[in-house]
Motif scaffolding. Structure first.
Motif, PDB file in Angstrom:
ATOM      1  N   ILE A 125       0.842  -1.206   0.000  1.00 26.17           N
ATOM      2  CA  ILE A 125       0.000   0.000   0.000  1.00 26.17           C
ATOM      3  C   ILE A 125       0.874   1.251   0.000  1.00 26.17           C
ATOM      4  O   ILE A 125       0.605   2.229  -0.716  1.00 26.17           O
ATOM      5  CB  ILE A 125      -0.943   0.007   1.219  1.00 26.17           C
ATOM      6  N   THR A 126       1.946   1.223   0.799  1.00 24.90           N
ATOM      7  CA  THR A 126       2.871   2.358   0.839  1.00 24.90           C
ATOM      8  C   THR A 126       3.548   2.545  -0.508  1.00 24.90           C
ATOM      9  O   THR A 126       3.745   3.679  -0.978  1.00 24.90           O
ATOM     10  CB  THR A 126       3.927   2.150   1.939  1.00 24.90           C
ATOM     11  N   ASP A 127       3.903   1.429  -1.159  1.00 28.08           N
ATOM     12  CA  ASP A 127       4.477   1.491  -2.510  1.00 28.08           C
ATOM     13  C   ASP A 127       3.553   2.263  -3.443  1.00 28.08           C
ATOM     14  O   ASP A 127       3.961   3.229  -4.104  1.00 28.08           O
ATOM     15  CB  ASP A 127       4.679   0.083  -3.072  1.00 28.08           C
ATOM     16  N   LEU A 128       2.306   1.806  -3.510  1.00 27.60           N
ATOM     17  CA  LEU A 128       1.369   2.350  -4.490  1.00 27.60           C
ATOM     18  C   LEU A 128       0.881   3.744  -4.126  1.00 27.60           C
ATOM     19  O   LEU A 128       0.541   4.535  -5.008  1.00 27.60           O
ATOM     20  CB  LEU A 128       0.168   1.404  -4.631  1.00 27.60           C
ATOM     21  N   GLY A 129       0.862   4.038  -2.818  1.00 33.75           N
ATOM     22  CA  GLY A 129       0.295   5.317  -2.400  1.00 33.75           C
ATOM     23  C   GLY A 129       1.285   6.452  -2.265  1.00 33.75           C
ATOM     24  O   GLY A 129       0.944   7.609  -2.546  1.00 33.75           O
ATOM     25  N   ARG A 130       2.523   6.164  -1.848  1.00 30.07           N
ATOM     26  CA  ARG A 130       3.450   7.241  -1.522  1.00 30.07           C
ATOM     27  C   ARG A 130       4.822   7.143  -2.169  1.00 30.07           C
ATOM     28  O   ARG A 130       5.493   8.150  -2.351  1.00 30.07           O
ATOM     29  CB  ARG A 130       3.620   7.319   0.007  1.00 30.07           C
ATOM     30  N   ARG A 131       5.291   5.959  -2.480  1.00 31.54           N
ATOM     31  CA  ARG A 131       6.624   5.864  -3.053  1.00 31.54           C
ATOM     32  C   ARG A 131       6.602   6.257  -4.524  1.00 31.54           C
ATOM     33  O   ARG A 131       5.640   6.003  -5.242  1.00 31.54           O
ATOM     34  CB  ARG A 131       7.176   4.445  -2.892  1.00 31.54           C
ATOM     35  N   THR A 132       7.678   6.874  -4.957  1.00 35.58           N
ATOM     36  CA  THR A 132       7.817   7.207  -6.372  1.00 35.58           C
ATOM     37  C   THR A 132       8.023   5.926  -7.168  1.00 35.58           C
ATOM     38  O   THR A 132       8.261   4.848  -6.612  1.00 35.58           O
ATOM     39  CB  THR A 132       9.020   8.120  -6.597  1.00 35.58           C
ATOM     40  N   ALA A 133       7.957   6.034  -8.483  1.00 32.58           N
ATOM     41  CA  ALA A 133       8.148   4.860  -9.329  1.00 32.58           C
ATOM     42  C   ALA A 133       9.512   4.220  -9.077  1.00 32.58           C
ATOM     43  O   ALA A 133       9.625   2.992  -8.959  1.00 32.58           O
ATOM     44  CB  ALA A 133       8.007   5.247 -10.794  1.00 32.58           C
ATOM     45  N   THR A 134      10.537   5.046  -8.958  1.00 38.98           N
ATOM     46  CA  THR A 134      11.883   4.514  -8.700  1.00 38.98           C
ATOM     47  C   THR A 134      11.929   3.799  -7.364  1.00 38.98           C
ATOM     48  O   THR A 134      12.504   2.712  -7.241  1.00 38.98           O
ATOM     49  CB  THR A 134      12.921   5.653  -8.731  1.00 38.98           C
ATOM     50  N   GLU A 135      11.307   4.393  -6.354  1.00 37.21           N
ATOM     51  CA  GLU A 135      11.295   3.784  -5.020  1.00 37.21           C
ATOM     52  C   GLU A 135      10.487   2.489  -5.022  1.00 37.21           C
ATOM     53  O   GLU A 135      10.871   1.514  -4.368  1.00 37.21           O
ATOM     54  CB  GLU A 135      10.723   4.770  -4.007  1.00 37.21           C
ATOM     55  N   ARG A 136       9.380   2.467  -5.753  1.00 38.67           N
ATOM     56  CA  ARG A 136       8.572   1.243  -5.827  1.00 38.67           C
ATOM     57  C   ARG A 136       9.379   0.090  -6.409  1.00 38.67           C
ATOM     58  O   ARG A 136       9.374  -1.027  -5.897  1.00 38.67           O
ATOM     59  CB  ARG A 136       7.347   1.467  -6.720  1.00 38.67           C
ATOM     60  N   ILE A 137      10.037   0.371  -7.511  1.00 38.21           N
ATOM     61  CA  ILE A 137      10.802  -0.676  -8.194  1.00 38.21           C
ATOM     62  C   ILE A 137      11.949  -1.151  -7.311  1.00 38.21           C
ATOM     63  O   ILE A 137      12.190  -2.355  -7.181  1.00 38.21           O
ATOM     64  CB  ILE A 137      11.315  -0.159  -9.544  1.00 38.21           C
ATOM     65  N   ALA A 138      12.651  -0.210  -6.697  1.00 38.98           N
ATOM     66  CA  ALA A 138      13.755  -0.581  -5.809  1.00 38.98           C
ATOM     67  C   ALA A 138      13.253  -1.446  -4.658  1.00 38.98           C
ATOM     68  O   ALA A 138      13.886  -2.444  -4.281  1.00 38.98           O
ATOM     69  CB  ALA A 138      14.431   0.681  -5.266  1.00 38.98           C
ATOM     70  N   HIS A 139      12.098  -1.077  -4.106  1.00 36.00           N
ATOM     71  CA  HIS A 139      11.544  -1.823  -2.976  1.00 36.00           C
ATOM     72  C   HIS A 139      11.166  -3.238  -3.387  1.00 36.00           C
ATOM     73  O   HIS A 139      11.447  -4.211  -2.660  1.00 36.00           O
ATOM     74  CB  HIS A 139      10.331  -1.080  -2.402  1.00 36.00           C
TER      75      HIS A 139
END
Length: 268
Positions: A168-182
């Motif tokens: 949820i944090t990925d989709l709601g607050r992290r940037t695309a770069t942060e999502r992929i890294a996570h």
């Protein structure tokens, strides 16, 4: 109080302990299950393993890209992944798909809020998968009288909730770069806990970019561009189903990755 016996380590002559089919053949007894010996899973006692074994009804090999169950369908079975990859997802009417997560060896499938009703999500094999199969109703009925199984259900539900919070944090607050890294770090650490990361910090990830994009709410071109940036920055490379994390600490700082939600847990 007499201490319960622990599950024995398989002898060298055990067919599951060595040979070309290692880790893929059906374990004759739950106490000899090789997946349970991975660092990700807590140690179990023989009595508990024998109890789980008494409920297991089958060991099934399923080809890649096979639907295990679909949203809205009745499902009388629960599954533990013995080997292979499975993805769980929600499908919208127009065909758009949100991948919820990727399930690996030792993960449990079919747990949901309304335990005995229709499925609220779908599951499909990414690769060929081998599954331990449990009858849903019998397993839940046994959980009412056996505290160990009930406790395992509670632990697994809490573990899934922790992973859901991260998504949820990925989709709601992290940037695309942060999502992929996570996501890359999550897959990397899941495989590391299972002993599937080599000395050069590489591992096999049999996912397409489309599947990863569906998990992160991104377009495939956007995912591809961001993966290229991460590679150019010397952080991570994902190509031809091989993931290499060049700088674990740097990639973790980029997306504020905390490994705590992947701590060792029980296994059904």
């Amino acid at each position: 109080m007499q201490q319960k016996a622990r599950a024995p380590v398989p002898p060298a002559t055990d067919p599951l302990a060595e040979g070309p089919g290692r880790g893929h053949a059906a374990p004759p007894r739950c106490r000899f299950c090789l997946v349970r010996r991975k660092e990700l899973f807590t140690e179990a006692e023989i009595e508990d393993l024998d109890l789980i074994e008494s409920v297991r009804k089958a060991f099934r090999t399923v080809p890649a890209r096979t639907t295990l169950y679909a949203e809205g369908d009745p499902c009388d079975e629960l599954f533990t992944v013995y080997s292979g990859w499975v993805q769980r997802y929600k499908l919208l009417r127009d065909g758009r798909r949100q991948v919820l997560d990727f399930q690996l060896a030792g993960d449990f499938l079919g747990l949901q809020q309304d335990l005995l009703k229709h499925m609220d999500h779908s599951a499909e094999t990414v690769t060929e998968a081998r599954l331990c199969v449990f009858p849903r109703r019998r397993l839940f009925e046994m959980s009412r009288t056996h505290s160990e199984i009930s406790w395992r259900f509670a632990w697994l539900a809490a573990s899934e909730q922790a992973a859901l919070y991260e998504r949820i944090t990925d989709l709601g607050r992290r940037t695309a770069t942060e999502r992929i890294a996570h996501l890359l770090l999550e897959l990397f650490h899941k495989l590391r806990w299972r002993g599937e990361v080599s000395s050069d910090s590489s591992c096999t990830v049999p996912l397409t970019q489309q599947q990863m994009a569906d998990a992160l709410g991104l377009s495939t071109p956007h995912l591809n561009r961001t993966l290229r940036i991460l590679r150019e920055q010397g952080l991570a490379t994902f190509a031809e189903h091989k993931l290499t994390i060049h700088d674990v600490a740097g990639l973790s700082r980029l997306c504020d990755f905390q490994e705590t939600y992947l701590i060792p847990r029980p296994m059904l």
